[in-house]
Scaffold this active site. Structure first.
Site, PDB file in Angstrom:
ATOM      1  N   ASP A 173       0.848  -1.190   0.000  1.00 20.37           N
ATOM      2  CA  ASP A 173       0.000   0.000   0.000  1.00 20.37           C
ATOM      3  C   ASP A 173       0.890   1.249   0.000  1.00 20.37           C
ATOM      4  O   ASP A 173       1.877   1.329   0.745  1.00 20.37           O
ATOM      5  CB  ASP A 173      -0.897   0.010   1.238  1.00 20.37           C
ATOM      6  CG  ASP A 173      -1.904   1.142   1.204  1.00 20.37           C
ATOM      7  OD1 ASP A 173      -2.920   0.998   0.501  1.00 20.37           O
ATOM      8  OD2 ASP A 173      -1.674   2.167   1.875  1.00 20.37           O
ATOM      9  N   GLU A 217      -4.600   2.516  -4.496  1.00 17.26           N
ATOM     10  CA  GLU A 217      -3.149   2.599  -4.345  1.00 17.26           C
ATOM     11  C   GLU A 217      -2.571   1.326  -3.748  1.00 17.26           C
ATOM     12  O   GLU A 217      -1.451   1.325  -3.221  1.00 17.26           O
ATOM     13  CB  GLU A 217      -2.782   3.801  -3.464  1.00 17.26           C
ATOM     14  CG  GLU A 217      -3.159   3.674  -2.003  1.00 17.26           C
ATOM     15  CD  GLU A 217      -4.578   4.116  -1.684  1.00 17.26           C
ATOM     16  OE1 GLU A 217      -4.842   4.394  -0.511  1.00 17.26           O
ATOM     17  OE2 GLU A 217      -5.421   4.184  -2.607  1.00 17.26           O
TER      18      GLU A 217
END
Length: 302
Positions: A173, A217
């Site tokens: 992440d 993301e």
């Protein structure tokens, strides 16, 4: 397309192999197998774009070879053309029912064989391009979420059925990405994700490794034949190389980092794993631990 297309000719009679080789070798990369078992062994090493397959062979007939190819996810998309002396409508129907895309009776017309080979290769090339588009994330060029889940399920089944080596999974992440998007704008955010994806692509070391965009993301690394310790080292290397990109991410509150960083969670899939979802949950919990510990680091689920 032609010069790179790999055709496998399977026949137990050398005269037939030589005739097809002479007909096709000037346009394609032609290989040969003298039996059904030898053909399957060759396909396992390198997938052909098209198989020209005889039916009557001593160890394993062409129908059985075709059915076995169709039954495996890795080989089901290889088009098979039967070229055989069996000329009855019943045999042709049986061949097409086994999964073949075409059925040509010996003695064959060379012009027709060339034309059909060319057409089947063109059709497969088009299908491959469409499949690639359907499996790819449009922004990053990595595999998309849908294809990731297909591969995860296939790898889990392989580990269970073949008692194969466990595989590892890394969830990644981008830290403080909402802040980056808000402060830099969505165009810069997209470019940032593309640069992160470039680092992930560079970590593809084995043919079966896959990097995917998990969502937003978040990214996922599927690493078949890779143990937990090696996967952890890959995750650490990814974190370090994202740091080295030095993408500015200033004014992040309570964070000493002034560049874009990532956090990662690593988990191992074994034959005892209940489901793909269980594996993802373990990697996600390890990722959460990395985030809670201050970000820009790797944690392993044990």
């Amino acid at each position: 397309m032609n010069s790179d297309s790999y055709i496998l000719v399977v026949d137990d009679q050398m005269a037939n192999i030589e005739a097809l080789g002479e007909l096709l070798a000037d346009q394609y990369d032609v290989h040969f197998a003298l039996s059904g078992q030898a053909a399957l062994a060759q396909v396992a090493k390198s997938k052909p774009d098209l198989i020209l397959l005889d039916i009557m062979m001593p160890d394993m007939d062409g129908y059985a070879v075709c059915r076995q190819l169709q039954s495996q996810l890795e080989t089901a998309d290889i088009p098979v053309m039967f070229i055989t002396a069996l000329a009855t409508p019943d045999e042709e129907t049986r061949g097409l029912d086994a999964g073949a895309v075409d059925y040509i009776v010996k003695p064959f017309n060379p012009t027709i064989v060339r034309a059909r080979v060319r057409n089947h290769l063109a059709f497969k090339h088009a299908k491959d391009q469409l499949r690639l588009l359907a499996q790819t994330d449009g922004l990053t060029g990595l595999a998309n979420r849908r294809y990731l889940f297909e591969r995860l399920q296939a790898e889990l089944e392989r580990v269970r059925e073949q008692a194969a080596q466990p595989f590892s999974l890394i969830l990644i992440d981008v830290d403080h990405f909402k802040h980056y998007n808000d402060s830099q704008g969505h165009v810069a955010g997209d470019l940032c994700l593309q640069r992160v994806a470039g680092v992930l692509k560079a970590e593809l070391r084995n043919p079966d490794d896959m990097m995917a965009r998990y969502g937003g993301e978040e990214f996922c690394c599927l690493l078949p034949h890779t143990g937990l310790a090696d996967a952890e080292q890959i995750a650490l290397r990814i974190c370090r190389r994202i740091n080295e990109l030095a993408i500015p991410n200033a004014d992040v509150e309570h964070d000493a980092q002034r560049v874009v960083t990532v956090s990662a969670g690593v988990a191992l899939c074994t034959a005892a794993m209940a489901s793909v979802e269980t594996l993802l949950q373990q990697a996600d919990r390890a990722l959460y631990t990395a985030k809670a510990a201050g970000r820009n680091q790797v944690k392993v689920w044990v």
